[in-house]
Scaffold this active site. Sequence first.
Site, PDB file in Angstrom:
ATOM      1  N   HIS A 197      -3.597  -6.084   1.860  1.00 35.12           N
ATOM      2  CA  HIS A 197      -3.373  -6.105   3.311  1.00 35.12           C
ATOM      3  C   HIS A 197      -3.958  -7.410   3.857  1.00 35.12           C
ATOM      4  CE1 HIS A 197      -2.212  -1.871   3.989  1.00 35.12           C
ATOM      5  NE2 HIS A 197      -3.125  -1.526   3.097  1.00 35.12           N
ATOM      6  N   ARG A 237     -12.701   5.631  -2.328  1.00 33.33           N
ATOM      7  CA  ARG A 237     -11.713   4.636  -1.955  1.00 33.33           C
ATOM      8  C   ARG A 237     -12.084   3.284  -2.561  1.00 33.33           C
ATOM      9  NH1 ARG A 237      -8.198   6.490   1.619  1.00 33.33           N
ATOM     10  NH2 ARG A 237      -7.406   4.400   2.075  1.00 33.33           N
ATOM     11  N   CYS A 283       0.822  -1.203   0.000  1.00 26.85           N
ATOM     12  CA  CYS A 283       0.000   0.000   0.000  1.00 26.85           C
ATOM     13  C   CYS A 283       0.861   1.260   0.000  1.00 26.85           C
ATOM     14  CB  CYS A 283      -0.986  -0.027   1.175  1.00 26.85           C
ATOM     15  SG  CYS A 283      -2.407   1.071   0.956  1.00 26.85           S
TER      16      CYS A 283
END
Length: 240
Positions: A191, A127, A93
């Site tokens: 993640h 997002r 990320c």
Amino acid sequence: MELKIYHMYPDLLNLYGDLGNVTCLTQRCQWRGIKVEVVGFSMNQEVPLEDGDLFFIGGGSDRGQNIVYSHLLKYTNVMSDLIENGAPVLAICGGYQLLGEKYIDAEGNDVPGLGIFDYHTRSEGGRLIGNIIIKNNLGLTPETLVGFENHGGRTYHDHQSLGRVVVGYGNNGQDQEEGMVYNNCIGTYLHGPLLPKNPHLADHLILKALERKYNLKELAPLDDSREYLAHEKTLHLYSP
């Protein structure tokens, strides 16, 4: 055999349980009798990067990333040389974005990156959040990698991707590609943490580190039956 794992800025870059990636690497080495030393590299703990065998860079807040950029900038050439010489690097990320040329924020301002790779990330509103499945381009078995993504930036590049998106958004929600691979450096938005969910990727990084240091070509197998059953169950839950 022994490996030195550098955890880059663990005090500033540790979102969504990414510390678990280092724990996973350590445990899978120890199960094989490989000695591991985990070194935390940060502003108050500068050690020679050349001594590292495997590097992990996690994600962080915008503030954390700016602090890291300001500090890591003087090590750009060292990091670039390590990557060119085949050192395994996993950047997730914010760490992935940091290796590129720049991040373009919502106001159109350029936030500089280290420029090790010629890609950029752009904030385009909203997002990209949710579970993600990709088919990896590394030739690993199983071919799927699973994780969780939550990023406002969209990354664009012409490098080999880590994999093709099956479920989720990936780099930018448009080209169906996720992550970036160059030599043994992997950048990704996965993640979760990533490696405990995908032990075959953890072993790939460990093997590349051992190959570089000891010319080892194969890892001793582990009984991952429970982990792979969990992986298949996760795939079932994620699939539409």
